[in-house]
Design a protein around this motif. Structure first.
Motif, PDB file in Angstrom:
ATOM      1  N   VAL A 300       0.696  -1.236  -0.093  1.00 41.07           N
ATOM      2  CA  VAL A 300      -0.022   0.004  -0.086  1.00 41.07           C
ATOM      3  C   VAL A 300       0.712   1.358  -0.043  1.00 41.07           C
ATOM      4  CG1 VAL A 300      -1.587   1.338   1.416  1.00 41.07           C
ATOM      5  CG2 VAL A 300      -1.972  -1.041   1.059  1.00 41.07           C
ATOM      6  N   ILE A 301       0.599   2.229  -1.018  1.00 43.22           N
ATOM      7  CA  ILE A 301       1.245   3.379  -0.940  1.00 43.22           C
ATOM      8  C   ILE A 301       0.700   4.421  -0.643  1.00 43.22           C
ATOM      9  CG2 ILE A 301       2.800   4.871  -2.465  1.00 43.22           C
ATOM     10  CD1 ILE A 301       3.319   2.350  -4.511  1.00 43.22           C
ATOM     11  N   LEU A 302       0.861   5.455   0.400  1.00 42.19           N
ATOM     12  CA  LEU A 302       0.353   6.283   1.212  1.00 42.19           C
ATOM     13  C   LEU A 302       1.248   7.799   0.683  1.00 42.19           C
ATOM     14  CD1 LEU A 302      -0.682   4.852   4.458  1.00 42.19           C
ATOM     15  CD2 LEU A 302      -1.997   4.967   2.471  1.00 42.19           C
ATOM     16  N   SER A 303       0.165   8.900   0.360  1.00 37.27           N
ATOM     17  CA  SER A 303       1.051   9.985   0.168  1.00 37.27           C
ATOM     18  C   SER A 303       0.542  10.881   1.283  1.00 37.27           C
ATOM     19  CB  SER A 303       0.334  10.659  -1.181  1.00 37.27           C
ATOM     20  OG  SER A 303       0.921  11.935  -1.333  1.00 37.27           O
ATOM     21  N   ILE A 304       1.499  11.520   1.741  1.00 37.26           N
ATOM     22  CA  ILE A 304       1.291  12.660   2.801  1.00 37.26           C
ATOM     23  C   ILE A 304       1.415  13.908   2.211  1.00 37.26           C
ATOM     24  CG2 ILE A 304       1.677  13.580   4.872  1.00 37.26           C
ATOM     25  CD1 ILE A 304       2.801  10.653   5.751  1.00 37.26           C
ATOM     26  N   ALA A 305       0.631  14.916   2.144  1.00 32.56           N
ATOM     27  CA  ALA A 305       0.419  16.293   1.627  1.00 32.56           C
ATOM     28  C   ALA A 305       0.526  17.170   2.652  1.00 32.56           C
ATOM     29  CB  ALA A 305      -0.406  16.259   0.539  1.00 32.56           C
ATOM     30  N   ASN A 306       0.977  18.396   2.437  1.00 31.57           N
ATOM     31  CA  ASN A 306       0.749  19.790   3.228  1.00 31.57           C
ATOM     32  C   ASN A 306       0.042  20.580   2.247  1.00 31.57           C
ATOM     33  OD1 ASN A 306       1.069  22.119   4.496  1.00 31.57           O
ATOM     34  ND2 ASN A 306       3.063  22.358   4.343  1.00 31.57           N
ATOM     35  N   THR A 307      -1.649  20.722   2.665  1.00 32.88           N
ATOM     36  CA  THR A 307      -2.273  21.415   2.097  1.00 32.88           C
ATOM     37  C   THR A 307      -2.432  22.733   2.534  1.00 32.88           C
ATOM     38  OG1 THR A 307      -4.255  20.571   3.239  1.00 32.88           O
ATOM     39  CG2 THR A 307      -3.533  19.369   1.190  1.00 32.88           C
ATOM     40  N   GLY A 308      -1.483  23.218   3.651  1.00 33.40           N
ATOM     41  CA  GLY A 308      -1.828  24.563   4.303  1.00 33.40           C
ATOM     42  C   GLY A 308      -0.973  25.534   3.727  1.00 33.40           C
ATOM     43  N   SER A 312       5.810  22.601   7.067  1.00 30.46           N
ATOM     44  CA  SER A 312       5.455  21.566   8.078  1.00 30.46           C
ATOM     45  C   SER A 312       6.394  21.331   9.157  1.00 30.46           C
ATOM     46  CB  SER A 312       5.078  20.255   7.522  1.00 30.46           C
ATOM     47  OG  SER A 312       6.450  19.679   7.087  1.00 30.46           O
ATOM     48  N   GLY A 313       7.763  21.717   8.802  1.00 32.21           N
ATOM     49  CA  GLY A 313       8.598  21.274   9.791  1.00 32.21           C
ATOM     50  C   GLY A 313       9.033  19.688   9.518  1.00 32.21           C
ATOM     51  N   ALA A 314       9.996  19.397  10.419  1.00 35.23           N
ATOM     52  CA  ALA A 314      10.287  17.810  10.291  1.00 35.23           C
ATOM     53  C   ALA A 314       8.970  17.033  10.629  1.00 35.23           C
ATOM     54  CB  ALA A 314      11.368  17.352  11.177  1.00 35.23           C
ATOM     55  N   LEU A 315       8.784  16.256   9.567  1.00 33.90           N
ATOM     56  CA  LEU A 315       7.596  15.386   9.836  1.00 33.90           C
ATOM     57  C   LEU A 315       7.939  13.877  10.916  1.00 33.90           C
ATOM     58  CD1 LEU A 315       5.724  14.702   6.421  1.00 33.90           C
ATOM     59  CD2 LEU A 315       5.067  16.249   8.394  1.00 33.90           C
ATOM     60  N   GLN A 316       7.105  13.904  11.695  1.00 36.48           N
ATOM     61  CA  GLN A 316       7.239  12.491  12.626  1.00 36.48           C
ATOM     62  C   GLN A 316       6.137  11.516  12.074  1.00 36.48           C
ATOM     63  OE1 GLN A 316       6.762  13.570  16.597  1.00 36.48           O
ATOM     64  NE2 GLN A 316       8.998  14.057  16.980  1.00 36.48           N
ATOM     65  N   ILE A 317       6.528  10.153  11.717  1.00 35.06           N
ATOM     66  CA  ILE A 317       5.560   9.295  11.317  1.00 35.06           C
ATOM     67  C   ILE A 317       5.638   8.136  12.445  1.00 35.06           C
ATOM     68  CG2 ILE A 317       5.182   7.482   9.567  1.00 35.06           C
ATOM     69  CD1 ILE A 317       4.905  10.578   8.634  1.00 35.06           C
ATOM     70  N   LEU A 318       4.562   7.926  12.927  1.00 32.48           N
ATOM     71  CA  LEU A 318       4.142   6.901  14.123  1.00 32.48           C
ATOM     72  C   LEU A 318       3.447   5.852  13.753  1.00 32.48           C
ATOM     73  CD1 LEU A 318       5.004   6.174  17.165  1.00 32.48           C
ATOM     74  CD2 LEU A 318       2.797   7.765  17.733  1.00 32.48           C
ATOM     75  N   ASN A 337      10.564  18.312   5.533  1.00 30.00           N
ATOM     76  CA  ASN A 337       9.866  19.490   5.741  1.00 30.00           C
ATOM     77  C   ASN A 337       8.971  19.825   4.584  1.00 30.00           C
ATOM     78  OD1 ASN A 337       9.327  21.877   6.578  1.00 30.00           O
ATOM     79  ND2 ASN A 337      11.338  23.002   6.223  1.00 30.00           N
ATOM     80  N   LEU A 338       7.883  19.736   4.480  1.00 24.97           N
ATOM     81  CA  LEU A 338       7.123  19.599   3.473  1.00 24.97           C
ATOM     82  C   LEU A 338       6.649  21.255   3.346  1.00 24.97           C
ATOM     83  CD1 LEU A 338       4.476  16.773   3.595  1.00 24.97           C
ATOM     84  CD2 LEU A 338       6.605  16.984   2.376  1.00 24.97           C
ATOM     85  N   VAL A 339       6.945  21.878   2.085  1.00 28.63           N
ATOM     86  CA  VAL A 339       6.432  23.345   1.902  1.00 28.63           C
ATOM     87  C   VAL A 339       5.005  23.010   1.604  1.00 28.63           C
ATOM     88  CG1 VAL A 339       8.864  23.867   1.284  1.00 28.63           C
ATOM     89  CG2 VAL A 339       7.306  23.178  -0.368  1.00 28.63           C
ATOM     90  N   PRO A 340       4.417  24.174   1.517  1.00 34.98           N
ATOM     91  CA  PRO A 340       2.861  24.069   1.106  1.00 34.98           C
ATOM     92  C   PRO A 340       2.887  23.502  -0.308  1.00 34.98           C
ATOM     93  CG  PRO A 340       3.282  26.251   2.031  1.00 34.98           C
ATOM     94  CD  PRO A 340       4.774  25.555   2.094  1.00 34.98           C
ATOM     95  N   ALA A 341       1.946  22.763  -0.394  1.00 28.98           N
ATOM     96  CA  ALA A 341       1.643  21.772  -1.741  1.00 28.98           C
ATOM     97  C   ALA A 341       2.494  20.567  -2.130  1.00 28.98           C
ATOM     98  CB  ALA A 341       1.351  22.770  -3.086  1.00 28.98           C
ATOM     99  N   ASP A 342       3.403  20.706  -1.113  1.00 25.59           N
ATOM    100  CA  ASP A 342       4.344  19.598  -1.324  1.00 25.59           C
ATOM    101  C   ASP A 342       3.986  18.071  -0.762  1.00 25.59           C
ATOM    102  OD1 ASP A 342       6.575  18.049  -2.278  1.00 25.59           O
ATOM    103  OD2 ASP A 342       8.043  19.021  -0.457  1.00 25.59           O
ATOM    104  N   ASP A 366       3.249  17.181  12.264  1.00 30.95           N
ATOM    105  CA  ASP A 366       4.268  18.277  12.144  1.00 30.95           C
ATOM    106  C   ASP A 366       4.577  18.991  13.279  1.00 30.95           C
ATOM    107  OD1 ASP A 366       2.314  20.262  12.694  1.00 30.95           O
ATOM    108  OD2 ASP A 366       1.726  20.500  10.689  1.00 30.95           O
ATOM    109  N   THR A 367       5.680  19.765  13.299  1.00 33.29           N
ATOM    110  CA  THR A 367       6.047  20.447  14.372  1.00 33.29           C
ATOM    111  C   THR A 367       5.210  21.508  15.123  1.00 33.29           C
ATOM    112  OG1 THR A 367       7.219  22.132  12.853  1.00 33.29           O
ATOM    113  CG2 THR A 367       8.670  20.216  13.358  1.00 33.29           C
ATOM    114  N   ARG A 368       4.203  21.767  14.473  1.00 36.15           N
ATOM    115  CA  ARG A 368       3.123  22.703  15.085  1.00 36.15           C
ATOM    116  C   ARG A 368       1.921  22.032  15.807  1.00 36.15           C
ATOM    117  NH1 ARG A 368       2.546  28.217  11.359  1.00 36.15           N
ATOM    118  NH2 ARG A 368       4.764  28.354  11.054  1.00 36.15           N
ATOM    119  N   GLY A 369       2.066  20.605  15.816  1.00 38.22           N
ATOM    120  CA  GLY A 369       1.081  19.863  16.376  1.00 38.22           C
ATOM    121  C   GLY A 369      -0.055  19.210  15.482  1.00 38.22           C
TER     122      GLY A 369
END
Length: 741
Positions: A300-308, A312-318, A337-342, A366-369
């Motif tokens: 299964v391939i998942l995509s994580i996107a920053n739509t803000g 994002s700062g350094a992402l944490q994956i749990l 560190n996802l920039v907007p739309a990345d 992300d780093t802002r919760g």
């Protein structure tokens, strides 16, 4: 003449008058009793509301001599502790009452006194309880006859003279980049009440006053949350002032306030925020099934996107849940560190060794919760189909290959006389013996010099080339481990059992030395419930119990008694033992090792031995399996194998023959598919990749299974093991596998 025996006749009028007087007196008496009873009932109802009633018959007017005592305030705080009062009710005039007031500290002197009641109600005032400790204060008031108390009434009150303290501020003091919509909040050391005053939100000038007792302050227990009338201004340095006494605890002690501009200040962000989302690129996260016992399953391939509109700062994956059933083979997201739309991608495969369901949740933060989650689920099937065991390598005089005429083989040979090959769910190998779990029972074969087969026999030359069941291990087995120190452990119905060589107390039943051999299973002390995994090194047994690691043997004192391993008290999901060291994986995917470190097998960049677990360099997340060899270790991280430690025979698999105290990647030139399982014990290692089996390292007895006795410092394919490989286990100089037909 009148008869002296006859009663004189009374005047009728006088009789009527007499009757009226008697009835009036009776009415007055009844009214007085009823009034007294009503007065008592009212007082009793009041005291029942706050549990301050004295013990009595519970009916109407109290029994003669009874009385009640009650503190006047509900709490004693710092301001009121010097002038406390209590009331005495239902007292008898002229009777002496003695009282005593004390705390729970037996050292503290009680406050004592007495009074002579002048009426039914008496009040004692001006009592200074400053010398008593905080906590429960007990009043005892006794009716005295001389020096003897004949009836006693009690009451209790709470003394609290400690003012509430702020333990947490949100946003934190001196914090930056706070989203303007963040509601300011204060967490106190105890439950609080709103008192009076205004909380001021300030920049250079006042922005808003918020009444403490108004609707913009919500109190829940020890938390006070502010609701400004509008969003905080963006990109602005703010400070919040809280006046002294704005909040009190339940006893009325006031908070000192936050009255300086430096007590609570922070800077807001420009108003932009990241916003994470997870979408499915391919596969079905809700049905990550495994069919026909062939693991791993489809990806299964998942995509994580920053739509803000902020980074994002350094992402944490749990990954939480049954994490050992999910294998990350590609991960571009951890630390990104996802920039907007990345966006970034993660690839996961389901893995299993037995039939059954599994679930997990992948969460990106992300780093802002901000966070986003994706549920994962699947079911494994087909592991109960026919799956014979195969072994290869050294077999001289030990029967480790399972009845193959005690002759070594450099290619896999079937384990004969193993009976029905359906239902094998796990396999483990020791120095010269092997065991597998089949339909909940354990079967072992090979060398039995120390009783490691658990059938009650032992001695030099004792061998069984036919799989046999250790005593009492015919059901309820969920995990097992075989040591290169000639002993075996298993988990049966949640309890840890061990048997075999016991010179150092490694069987864990409290014996050692004199009880050199234990040829039949014994339960490990204190490990009779909550155990999920066992692991063995040459001289130490270990178990995961309720998520924590316990070990026993020569390194831990007293010998033979399990001890909780420091730093691994909880959150451990996997464990494996080598010769003189162990490694474990925590729920966050981090790898920790402890024990002898002569060749860097602990992986922390040193060769310093440590009996306290140390973090393996670069293995702080993403690990799904770990294997400890004689003097080396390996782990699967994101579908790839990394190894560290001794490497003279190429056991690290990186194409070199030099030791490494930190993890190095195993060469994947040939072994390109994601790795789902790994095993090591001696100086060679094997791994399953895409249902094919690959081995590398020392090969003096043909333990690599490629038809030669030439060692290899890169993975080589095992002869005939190019599909359907489900389970593997490595001995000191032999190897075994279970292949689905």
């Amino acid at each position: 003449m009148p008869n002296k025996f006859m009663k004189p006749q009374k005047d009728p009028l006088s009789m009527i008058i007499r009757t009226v007087i008697i009835l009036a007196l009776a009415f007055i008496t009844a009214f007085q009793v009823q009034a007294a009873d009503m007065k008592y009932r009212v007082r009793k109802r009041i005291c029942e509301m706050d549990d301050s009633c004295p013990s009595d018959s519970g009916g109407g007017t109290p029994p003669a001599g009874s009385h009640a005592a009650q503190f006047v305030p509900a709490y004693i705080n710092i301001a009121g502790q010097g002038s406390v009062a209590f009331t005495l009710t239902f007292a008898e005039a002229g009777v002496t009452y003695a009282y005593s007031i004390n705390d729970a500290n037996p050292v503290t002197a009680a406050i004592t006194g007495s009074l002579v009641a002048s009426g039914a109600d008496e009040t004692v005032t001006g009592l200074n309880l400053g010398g008593l400790d905080d906590g429960t204060i007990t009043l005892t008031a006794s009716r005295m006859e001389g020096a003897t108390p004949v009836s006693t009434a009690t009451d209790t009150i709470t003394k609290d003279t400690i003012a509430p303290q702020v333990t947490t501020l949100s946003p934190a003091d001196n914090s930056a980049s706070i989203p303007p919509g963040t509601p300011p909040a204060l967490t106190f050391s105890e439950n609080i009440l709103a008192a009076s005053g205004n909380i001021a939100i300030n920049a250079v000038a006042l922005i808003e006053n918020i009444a403490v007792s108004g609707p913009q302050v919500a109190i829940s227990g020890n938390l006070a949350t502010l609701s400004p009338s509008s969003l905080l201004p963006t990109s602005t340095a703010l400070h919040i002032l809280v006046p002294a006494g704005a909040f009190t605890d339940l006893a009325g002690n006031p908070h000192v306030g936050l009255t300086s501009a430096t007590d609570w200040n922070f800077t807001t962000s420009d108003g932009s925020e990241p916003d994470l989302s997870i979408s499915v690129v391919s596969g079905t996260p809700g049905t990550m099934d495994i069919a026909n016992g062939l693991s791993p399953g489809a990806a299964v391939i998942l995509s994580i996107a920053n739509t803000g509109d902020a980074n994002s700062g350094a992402l944490q994956i749990l990954l939480t849940g049954t994490v050992t059933n999910f294998l990350k083979t590609d991960d571009d997201c951890t630390g990104a560190n996802l920039v907007p739309a990345d966006s970034c991608q993660i690839t996961l495969h389901p893995i299993a060794t037995e039939d059954g369901p599994y679930t997990a949740t992948l969460t990106a933060s992300d780093t802002r919760g901000e966070s986003a989650s994706q549920a994962l689920a699947g079911t494994a099937a087909g592991f109960s189909i026919s799956a014979p065991a195969w072994c290869w390598g050294s077999n001289s005089g030990v029967g480790a290959l399972g009845g193959y005429e005690y002759v070594s083989s450099s290619v896999p040979v079937p384990v004969t006389n193993m009976g029905e090959s359906v239902g094998i769910s796990a396999m483990v190998s020791g120095y010269t013996h092997n065991c597998f779990i089949q339909n909940g029972g354990l079967k072992c074969w090979g060398y039995n010099s120390s009783g490691q087969l658990g059938n009650g026999e032992s001695g030099v030359g004792t061998i069984s080339s036919i799989p046999i069941t250790p005593i009492g291990m015919d059901s309820g087995i969920t995990d097992a481990a075989a040591s290169n120190g000639n002993y075996t452990c298993a988990v049966k119905n949640g309890a840890a059992w061990c048997w075999g060589y016991n010179q150092g107390g490694q069987v864990g039943d409290g014996t050692s030395g004199g009880q050199l051999l234990r040829p039949f299973p014994a339960i490990v002390l204190g490990m009779n419930s909550g155990v999920t995994k066992v692991a063995t090194s040459a001289w130490n047994g270990c178990a995961i119990k309720n998520g924590g690691v316990w070990c026993w043997g020569t390194i831990f004192e007293p010998v033979g008694t399990p001890a909780l391993v420091p730093g691994l008290e909880s959150g451990v999901i996997a464990i494996n033992g080598g010769t003189y060291h162990h490694c474990a994986i925590k729920t966050n995917g981090s790898v920790w090792c402890w024990g002898v470190n002569t060749f860097g097998q602990l992986g922390n960049g040193t060769t310093t031995t440590s009996f306290t677990p140390v973090a393996v360099t670069g293995m702080d997340s993403g690990a799904t399996a770990v294997a400890a060899g004689a003097n080396s270790s390996c782990a699967i991280k994101n579908g790839r194998v990394w190894c560290w430690g001794y490497n003279e025979q190429g056991v690290l698999g990186n194409g070199l023959n030099t030791n490494s105290p930190v993890p190095v990647p195993v060469t994947t030139t040939n072994m390109s598919a994601p790795v789902s399982s790994i095993s090591a014990l001696g100086s060679h290692t094997c791994a399953i990749a895409g249902q094919k089996l690959w081995c590398w390292g020392y090969n003096n007895a043909g333990q690599l299974g490629n038809g030669t006795t030439t060692s290899s410092n890169v993975p080589v394919p095992v002869t005939g093991m190019n599909t359907g490989v489900a389970l593997i286990s490595m001995g000191a100089v032999h190897s075994c596998a279970v292949v689905r037909e």
